[in-house]
Design a protein around this motif. Structure first.
Motif, PDB file in Angstrom:
ATOM      1  N   PRO A  78       9.703  32.513  63.971  1.00 31.81           N
ATOM      2  CA  PRO A  78      10.448  31.410  64.602  1.00 31.81           C
ATOM      3  C   PRO A  78      10.657  30.206  63.693  1.00 31.81           C
ATOM      4  CG  PRO A  78       8.193  31.473  65.407  1.00 31.81           C
ATOM      5  CD  PRO A  78       8.376  32.709  64.579  1.00 31.81           C
ATOM      6  N   TYR A  79       9.939  30.154  62.563  1.00 31.03           N
ATOM      7  CA  TYR A  79      10.069  29.017  61.657  1.00 31.03           C
ATOM      8  C   TYR A  79      11.309  29.117  60.768  1.00 31.03           C
ATOM      9  CZ  TYR A  79       5.311  27.869  63.025  1.00 31.03           C
ATOM     10  OH  TYR A  79       4.192  27.552  63.748  1.00 31.03           O
ATOM     11  N   PHE A  80      11.930  30.302  60.749  1.00 32.83           N
ATOM     12  CA  PHE A  80      13.112  30.490  59.912  1.00 32.83           C
ATOM     13  C   PHE A  80      14.290  30.966  60.762  1.00 32.83           C
ATOM     14  CE2 PHE A  80       9.405  31.483  57.243  1.00 32.83           C
ATOM     15  CZ  PHE A  80       9.544  30.482  56.290  1.00 32.83           C
ATOM     16  N   LYS A  81      15.464  30.451  60.443  1.00 31.89           N
ATOM     17  CA  LYS A  81      16.684  30.900  61.086  1.00 31.89           C
ATOM     18  C   LYS A  81      17.407  31.833  60.121  1.00 31.89           C
ATOM     19  CE  LYS A  81      20.973  29.254  63.224  1.00 31.89           C
ATOM     20  NZ  LYS A  81      21.804  28.055  63.528  1.00 31.89           N
ATOM     21  N   ILE A  82      17.460  33.121  60.472  1.00 29.72           N
ATOM     22  CA  ILE A  82      18.049  34.127  59.583  1.00 29.72           C
ATOM     23  C   ILE A  82      19.091  34.939  60.357  1.00 29.72           C
ATOM     24  CG2 ILE A  82      17.625  36.084  58.058  1.00 29.72           C
ATOM     25  CD1 ILE A  82      14.744  35.132  57.766  1.00 29.72           C
ATOM     26  N   SER A  83      20.312  34.934  59.858  1.00 35.77           N
ATOM     27  CA  SER A  83      21.370  35.776  60.414  1.00 35.77           C
ATOM     28  C   SER A  83      21.844  36.722  59.319  1.00 35.77           C
ATOM     29  CB  SER A  83      22.526  34.923  60.923  1.00 35.77           C
ATOM     30  OG  SER A  83      23.103  34.176  59.863  1.00 35.77           O
TER      31      SER A  83
ATOM     32  N   LYS B 141      11.655  37.925  62.533  1.00 36.00           N
ATOM     33  CA  LYS B 141      11.136  37.529  63.846  1.00 36.00           C
ATOM     34  C   LYS B 141      10.353  36.217  63.793  1.00 36.00           C
ATOM     35  CE  LYS B 141      10.506  42.438  65.062  1.00 36.00           C
ATOM     36  NZ  LYS B 141      10.819  43.005  63.757  1.00 36.00           N
TER      37      LYS B 141
ATOM     38  N   HIS C  68      17.676  29.763  56.641  1.00 37.52           N
ATOM     39  CA  HIS C  68      17.330  28.334  56.657  1.00 37.52           C
ATOM     40  C   HIS C  68      15.938  28.147  57.285  1.00 37.52           C
ATOM     41  CE1 HIS C  68      18.001  24.020  56.625  1.00 37.52           C
ATOM     42  NE2 HIS C  68      17.437  23.999  57.821  1.00 37.52           N
TER      43      HIS C  68
END
Length: 279
Positions: A65-70, A63, A14
């Motif tokens: 910070p603009y994207f949330k990746i799990s 890494k 996201h």
């Protein structure tokens, strides 16, 4: 490659774009072979023998910070692929002329009815880039033409090219499973003018020239190989490129101009593009 064990990484992302495309490009450099884009992110696949615990440590997008990746990994056997695809693969229709479907779907009434068993290969027509390349083929004269299809994946572009009258087609992919899958799909669609080859642009037959070149890969590989494509394109030939975003047209066109190709037209869908260049 029976009973090959793969590691499947399921990534939730996201916002989805452009992070998904960047992630796929980075994972490709690490040896991940196949990708499935989902509504939530990407599923990526790597042979277990090529996996190591720190394999994702160098993936920069993780890494950012603009994207949330799990993500979560799990093992999967290749023999389970048909079940996975049958659950997710629905037929698509392109410009009311072409249907791309799996063997378990009913035959369509489209002028061009293509049967694809996608397995682990890219190119079912669902992704914007493949869909737009199919649109280009549908709108262009392929009768009696010689074709190079780079990054053939499932072989779907080469198959439609033969259905539209192409008589000499080289379909190339660097991925071994794509090579095997393309061979299977070529036979499944009763094609006789397609030669499937395994490798990169270095295996393009020497001194051979093509009327049309199709390359649906990714931005970086295209930039590296555009000069190679130009060298084997006949005078007045056409080069169709996809696998990149609208904003990348500038740098792609600059590379094409440098080898004597001219921009002619592009199709755009959800910020992805498929572009035609001519000598």
């Amino acid at each position: 490659m029976p009973n090959t064990i793969y590691i499947e990484y399921t990534f939730k992302i996201h916002p989805l774009q452009p992070a998904s495309e960047i992630l796929i490009a980075e994972l490709g450099e690490l040896g991940f072979e196949s990708f499935v884009e989902t509504q939530e992110g990407v599923q990526a696949y790597l042979q277990k023998q090529d996996w190591k615990e720190d394999i994702l440590d160098s993936v920069f997008i993780l890494k950012n910070p603009y994207f949330k990746i799990s993500y979560r990994p799990k093992e999967i056997e290749q023999e389970n692929w048909n079940v996975t695809w049958e659950r997710n693969f629905n037929p698509i229709q392109v410009d009311d002329l072409c249907t791309v479907r799996a063997p378990f779907h009913e035959k369509s009434n489209s002028k061009y009815d293509i049967v694809i068993e996608p397995k682990m290969s890219f190119g079912t027509g669902h992704h914007e880039t493949t869909h737009m390349m199919l649109q280009h083929i549908l709108s262009y004269d392929f009768e009696g033409k010689s074709i190079l299809d780079m990054g053939t994946g499932t072989g779907v572009l080469a198959i439609l090219a033969e259905m539209k009258g192409a008589i000499d087609i080289d379909a190339i992919d660097i991925d071994h499973w794509c090579y095997l899958n393309a061979l299977e799909n070529v036979q499944r669609n009763d094609c006789h003018n397609i030669q499937v080859l395994e490798g990169d642009s270095s295996i393009i037959p020497q001194r051979k020239e093509y009327d049309i070149i199709l390359a649906n890969i990714n931005r970086n590989i295209l930039l590296k190989d555009i000069a190679v494509y130009a060298n084997c394109l006949k005078p007045n030939g056409s080069l169709f490129l996809s696998g990149f975003y609208y904003d990348d047209i500038i740098v792609i066109s600059a590379k094409c101009t440098g080898v004597g190709l001219k921009f002619e037209k592009n199709i755009e869908k959800n910020n992805w593009v498929a572009v035609k260049y001519v000598f």
